[in-house]
Design a protein around this motif. Structure first.
Motif, PDB file in Angstrom:
ATOM      1  N   HIS A 131     -24.777 -70.297  56.279  1.00 30.93           N
ATOM      2  CA  HIS A 131     -25.323 -70.400  54.939  1.00 30.93           C
ATOM      3  C   HIS A 131     -24.174 -69.647  53.972  1.00 30.93           C
ATOM      4  O   HIS A 131     -24.091 -70.314  52.960  1.00 30.93           O
ATOM      5  N   LEU A 132     -23.544 -68.778  54.447  1.00 29.09           N
ATOM      6  CA  LEU A 132     -22.267 -68.064  53.573  1.00 29.09           C
ATOM      7  C   LEU A 132     -21.257 -69.017  53.248  1.00 29.09           C
ATOM      8  O   LEU A 132     -20.872 -69.270  52.360  1.00 29.09           O
ATOM      9  N   GLU A 133     -20.801 -69.811  54.119  1.00 26.59           N
ATOM     10  CA  GLU A 133     -19.823 -70.689  53.774  1.00 26.59           C
ATOM     11  C   GLU A 133     -20.139 -71.808  52.964  1.00 26.59           C
ATOM     12  O   GLU A 133     -19.563 -72.227  52.130  1.00 26.59           O
ATOM     13  N   ARG A 134     -21.346 -72.236  53.217  1.00 32.05           N
ATOM     14  CA  ARG A 134     -22.021 -73.383  52.143  1.00 32.05           C
ATOM     15  C   ARG A 134     -22.230 -72.780  50.880  1.00 32.05           C
ATOM     16  O   ARG A 134     -21.933 -73.561  49.718  1.00 32.05           O
ATOM     17  N   ALA A 135     -22.714 -71.523  50.649  1.00 28.31           N
ATOM     18  CA  ALA A 135     -22.842 -70.938  49.434  1.00 28.31           C
ATOM     19  C   ALA A 135     -21.611 -70.679  48.709  1.00 28.31           C
ATOM     20  O   ALA A 135     -21.420 -71.019  47.449  1.00 28.31           O
ATOM     21  N   LEU A 136     -20.787 -70.342  49.526  1.00 31.73           N
ATOM     22  CA  LEU A 136     -19.274 -70.049  48.890  1.00 31.73           C
ATOM     23  C   LEU A 136     -18.662 -71.295  48.402  1.00 31.73           C
ATOM     24  O   LEU A 136     -18.242 -71.430  47.034  1.00 31.73           O
ATOM     25  N   THR A 137     -18.840 -72.300  49.082  1.00 36.91           N
ATOM     26  CA  THR A 137     -18.381 -73.669  48.380  1.00 36.91           C
ATOM     27  C   THR A 137     -18.972 -74.241  47.342  1.00 36.91           C
ATOM     28  O   THR A 137     -18.513 -74.632  46.478  1.00 36.91           O
ATOM     29  N   LEU A 138     -20.505 -74.001  47.313  1.00 38.14           N
ATOM     30  CA  LEU A 138     -21.102 -74.412  46.019  1.00 38.14           C
ATOM     31  C   LEU A 138     -20.866 -73.273  44.938  1.00 38.14           C
ATOM     32  O   LEU A 138     -20.973 -74.004  43.867  1.00 38.14           O
ATOM     33  N   PHE A 139     -20.718 -72.032  45.231  1.00 41.17           N
ATOM     34  CA  PHE A 139     -20.354 -71.119  44.056  1.00 41.17           C
ATOM     35  C   PHE A 139     -18.894 -71.637  43.375  1.00 41.17           C
ATOM     36  O   PHE A 139     -19.055 -71.578  42.062  1.00 41.17           O
ATOM     37  N   VAL A 140     -18.218 -72.015  44.018  1.00 43.05           N
ATOM     38  CA  VAL A 140     -16.764 -72.659  43.687  1.00 43.05           C
ATOM     39  C   VAL A 140     -17.160 -73.957  42.831  1.00 43.05           C
ATOM     40  O   VAL A 140     -16.348 -74.144  41.881  1.00 43.05           O
ATOM     41  N   GLN A 141     -17.954 -74.588  43.480  1.00 40.41           N
ATOM     42  CA  GLN A 141     -18.155 -76.124  42.785  1.00 40.41           C
ATOM     43  C   GLN A 141     -18.632 -75.787  41.458  1.00 40.41           C
ATOM     44  O   GLN A 141     -18.228 -76.387  40.555  1.00 40.41           O
TER      45      GLN A 141
END
Length: 995
Positions: free
Chosen positions: A727-737
């Protein structure tokens, strides 16, 4: 109904103050309350009102004032007249002065932390001088006594706070009180104690000097023996340090008392009550009793009434849950009922297992050998009840249901009581009880009305209120009118019982309502929660609070809605179903949708305002909500805001289940911190999962990222490390996006925490450093406290103490500025740990006690545990082994109770080390082995390494060098795997053992 005399005399109904017509009416009420529930002679009342002024019409005037006073009471029967005079009926919880006395008395038997809560609750009732707007000699003594009791309660409060180590917090207030009351020796003594514990011995002795000077000058007396003895002890003891503290205060387990209010005007059921008594008294293996019967027959009334009669036989408490098996809402899941029970039994939210079977097992463990009464109300199936049953015979369980629950009888030997409609005589008696003398003149009509109501208590109470509201009409006419309604309406069948004809009674009552009141009743059927307060209903209806309260008063008097507690309303499930049916046929779908939208907006806006006090440091992160076109409660403190969230949690979580995706996302973003702090992990997981799906439905990448970020906090609690990282890695990718760099930093910080728990300290430090760099680049220093703390903690683990301490000092300053008390307490513990390791035990104690104070003030149990653990470690470093063991044992107990595995394992290691330092090697080995045997500690590699090193040290001290080398070798492997500096220390130990 609430009567208030500690300040201006007031009568409050729900949330509003009733208007008293003048000074004489306030005096009359005050004198009646002074002798509440006792007759007050007429001459006493007239003397209080008019004194020595003779007046031949005094008795008539008194009757007029009594009549006016009855008009502001919730029921005229509260104020009655008899041969001995006038009697005002008031419950102990309805008079503020009586509640004040009860709370103060309760505090005298409680340990200090609980006493503080009771005394603060008592003093919060104080609004000024008693009877501030009334001057009469009759009430002067009571006013003086209350004033003295208040001052004594204030003294008791400060004594309890000093016992909890809060001396720094109370010195200013005590100084002011001593100035106001220079002749009260106890206040002087408390101020001396606080100053002495704060390391200000000379100031404490100066207080004594001034106290003696005042007492001699004003009274011609020397200070009493207690004050003189305190001065002697201060002179004899060495100069204390700011770090000195009292012994740890153990948490006393609360006794649950969850029974609803007993039924007023209970009539009949003597055979059933006797049968319940016989089952209880027989001491037979039958520990489960079921009461089965149709809707509205009085199952809950019987169960609650009997439970109150026998509650004294269950000294360990009474547990109650409404399982809502037959209402319009979903039945309560067994897991949710168990969570509520476990909290009531003293288990913190974080300690409640996730699995249903584990919850049930923990529940049975807590009930073992305890004498507790369980009332499981309104059950639907055996499967709903089975997980809630105790295992032993010390408890008794009473279940009510419309179903026979045959499985409980067949499998568990339950004793079933089938409850039929009231016998004709009892039904008529209940009507006579409700109608009073008016029923005596029409006995046949009373019997006919009872039959028209199908002899069901719920219907009888509603019908009685309608009769009372129409004093000019004969009962027989009203019974005939009801018959006409019955002919025009279908029967409301329950369990296929053709005699359950109560829709007609509901209709009879409903059709008499004014349109506005009728609309509010229908809205109660539209509301998705369980119980509701005035503010929410006013928002839903789009009306003002005053209008809504008036409508609710009408509904309560008509028995169309219950008032389970002050300011909260809840219709019987049959009435809720009836209200929902009416709303569906009377109100257009757009109108119902608009009402639900107003309700959702109210809950969201008010929850956001509450969270601004609970977590002010996150105000900028919470979703922006529109201004509310409705009145809402005002929160003036952390406690009032958190209390509102607790009361409304079920309703707050109900609206997202029926709301638009955007609303679900906003509720999740608003409540996630509260749910995490309260340990409501089931609710958090369900809400944030819905928010994740809602965000994906909306195609909102930012919302999906945040849903994953907060959902990760819930999955981490469940031990789902891989899912949390995902969840955190996917969240990180989306926040960068989406370019949300602030939440990108927060997610990096969270990844640092998770990877640190996996044992990868270097990767954890890298994540946290990146978060700090990003916060620094953004210039957002207020949100840096947590990341700064985590980085400092990691550097400390890696042996870089000086760098770590500097970071912790920064974190402390930031957290205090932003109001983040969790980070503040955690940072103070980190600073204390470093000082203890550097051989500075007194400084360590100072920081740790400050952390303990912050944790106490925030009601943060895990942080209390961390602070007590750190205090114990500091005492061990100072060579004070007995104190160290005492604090660490208390800390371990707290860690286990809140379910903090990491904290528990770390505390056990420190407790074992303290036993070893005290020479208790056998006990040290036992505790170390408990650390290693805990299945939940397998993933805590650092703590396991410390345990093996400690076991090796203990064996070496006993001359068992081969065993010592074996455990040191295991510790060395783990330390190397983690890349920690302890590798060098253990290598030296191994070299010595092999040399």
């Amino acid at each position: 109904m609430e009567f208030r005399v500690m300040g201006p005399v007031e009568v409050r109904r729900d949330d509003r103050v009733e208007v008293l017509s003048g000074r004489l009416q306030r005096i009359l009420l005050g004198v009646l309350l002074a002798r509440a529930n006792q007759p007050v002679p007429v001459d006493v009342l007239t003397d209080a009102l008019w004194g020595d002024r003779p007046d031949s019409r005094a008795a008539q005037k008194l009757q007029l004032h009594v009549h006016r006073l009855r008009g502001v009471l919730d029921s005229p029967e509260r104020l009655t007249f008899g041969a001995a005079g006038y009697r005002l009926r008031a419950g102990q919880d309805e008079v503020d002065a009586v509640r004040f006395e009860a709370l103060v008395k309760a505090a005298s038997d409680q340990e200090p932390q609980r006493a503080i809560e009771s005394l603060r609750a008592a003093l919060a009732l104080w609004r000024g001088n008693p009877f501030a707007d009334v001057e009469t000699p009759v009430l002067a003594d009571w006013a003086r006594r209350l004033t003295e009791r208040r001052l004594a309660a204030v003294e008791a409060l400060y004594e309890a706070e000093l016992a909890c180590g809060l001396h720094e917090a109370v010195l200013g207030e005590l100084t002011e009180l001593v100035r106001e009351h220079p002749l009260r020796e106890r206040l002087h003594g408390l101020l001396m104690t606080g100053l002495h514990r704060a390391g200000r011995r000379s100031d404490a002795l100066e207080v004594y000097r001034r106290a003696r000077q005042v007492l001699v000058a004003e009274l011609g007396l020397e200070p009493g023996p207690e004050l003189r003895e305190l001065q002697r002890r201060i002179l004899a003891e060495p100069e204390p340090t700011p770090e000195s503290a009292p012994e740890p205060v153990p948490h006393r387990q609360e006794i649950p008392a969850q029974l609803p209010v007993d039924v007023r005007g209970f009539v009949g059921r003597e055979a059933e009550l006797a049968e319940l008594e016989e089952v209880l008294s027989a001491g037979a293996p039958v520990v489960i009793t079921t009461v089965a019967g149709t809707a509205g027959v009085g199952k809950t009334a019987l169960a609650v009434h009997w439970a109150h009669r026998v509650r004294d036989r269950f000294p360990d408490g009474q547990l109650y849950v409404d399982l809502r098996g037959y209402g319009p809402d979903e039945p309560v899941a067994p897991a949710d009922a168990l969570a509520g029970f476990l909290r009531a039994l003293g288990l913190d939210g974080a300690a409640i297992p996730d699995d249903l079977d584990e919850r049930a097992a923990r529940f049975r463990t807590l009930l073992d050998q305890r004498r507790i009464l369980l009332l499981l109300d309104n059950a639907r199936t055996v499967d709903q009840v089975r997980p809630l049953l105790p295992a032993g015979s010390s408890c008794r369980t009473l279940v009510t249901s419309r179903d026979s629950l045959a499985g409980l009888v067949a499998r568990y030997g339950a004793h079933r009581i089938d409850l039929d409609r009231l016998p004709a005589a009892d039904a008529a008696e209940l009507l006579r009880e409700l109608l009073g003398a008016r029923a005596d003149g029409e006995p046949e009509a009373v019997g006919a009305l009872a039959e028209r109501c199908a002899r069901l208590p719920l219907a009888l109470r509603i019908a009685a209120e309608i009769v009372r509201s129409r004093p000019g009409q004969a009962i027989r006419e009203l019974a005939g009118e009801l018959a006409d309604h019955q002919d025009a309406l279908d029967l409301l069948a329950a369990d296929d019982d053709p005699h359950t004809a109560i829709r007609a009674v509901f209709s009879w009552s409903y059709q008499r309502l004014d349109p506005a009141v009728a609309r509010l009743f229908r809205l109660l059927g539209v509301h998705h929660g369980h119980d509701v307060d005035t503010y929410a209903l006013a928002a839903m209806a789009g009306t003002g609070l005053r209008e809504t309260r008036r409508a609710l008063d009408v509904l309560v008097r008509a028995h169309l809605v219950d008032q389970p507690s002050a300011g909260r309303y809840q219709p019987h499930d049959l009435l809720r179903a009836y209200a929902a049916e009416l709303a569906g046929t009377t109100d257009d779908a757009p109108d119902r949708a608009a009402a639900l939208t107003r309700l959702s907006d109210y809950y969201l806006v008010t929850a956001s305002a509450a969270m601004d006090l609970v977590a002010p440091f996150e105000t900028e992160r919470r979703p922006k909500v529109a201004s509310l076109d409705a009145e809402s409660p005002v929160f003036d403190s952390y406690d009032t805001a958190f209390g509102w969230l607790d009361r409304e949690r079920v309703n707050l979580l109900a609206t997202p289940q029926h709301g638009e995706p955007d609303h679900v996302v906003k509720v999740s973003n608003t409540l996630w911190r509260y749910l995490h702090m309260g340990g409501y992990y089931d609710d958090a997981f369900a809400l944030h999962t819905r928010a994740l799906h809602a965000a994906q439905t909306l195609g909102d990448a930012a919302a999906e990222a945040n849903a994953r970020r907060v959902l990760a906090a819930a999955t981490l609690r469940a031990g789902l490390i891989e899912e949390t990282v995902d969840h955190l890695e996917r969240a990180l990718t989306l926040f960068v996006q989406v370019g949300d760099r602030s939440l990108e930093a927060a997610t990096l910080n969270n990844l640092g925490v998770v990877t640190g728990r996996q044992g990868n300290q270097a990767e954890a430090a890298e994540y946290t450093r990146r978060a700090l760099d990003l916060y620094e680049e953004l210039g957002n220093h207020r949100l840096m406290a947590s990341a700064t703390l985590n980085y400092g903690r990691l550097l400390h683990i890696l042996g870089r103490r000086d760098e770590a301490f500097a970071l912790l000092e920064q974190s402390l300053a930031i957290s205090r500025d932003s109001g983040d008390r969790t980070v503040e307490a955690n940072t103070l513990c980190g600073m204390a740990d470093i000082c203890a390791e550097q051989g500075k035990p007194q400084q360590a104690l100072g920081y740790a006690h400050l952390a303990l104070n912050v944790a106490w003030q925030a009601s943060h149990r895990p942080m209390e545990c961390a602070a007590m653990r750190t205090i114990g470690v500091a005492h061990r470093h100072a060579g004070e082994h007995e104190l160290a063991i005492r604090y660490l044992d208390s800390a371990a107990h707290t860690a286990r109770s809140v379910g903090d595995t990491e904290q528990f394992i770390a505390t056990l290691n420190e407790l074992a080390a303290a036993h070893a330092a005290a020479g208790n090697l056998t006990e040290a080995l036992r505790v170390y082995r408990e650390t290693l045997s805990d299945k939940n500690g397998d993933r805590l590699l650092h703590e396991r390494a410390q345990a093996h090193e400690g076991i090796g040290d203990a064996h070496a001290a006993s001359g068992e060098h081969d065993l010592a080398a074996e455990h040191w070798q295991r510790a060395l492997v783990l330390y190397r795997q983690l890349g920690l500096p302890q590798v060098d220390t253990v290598t030296v130990k191994l070299g010595g053992a092999r040399g």
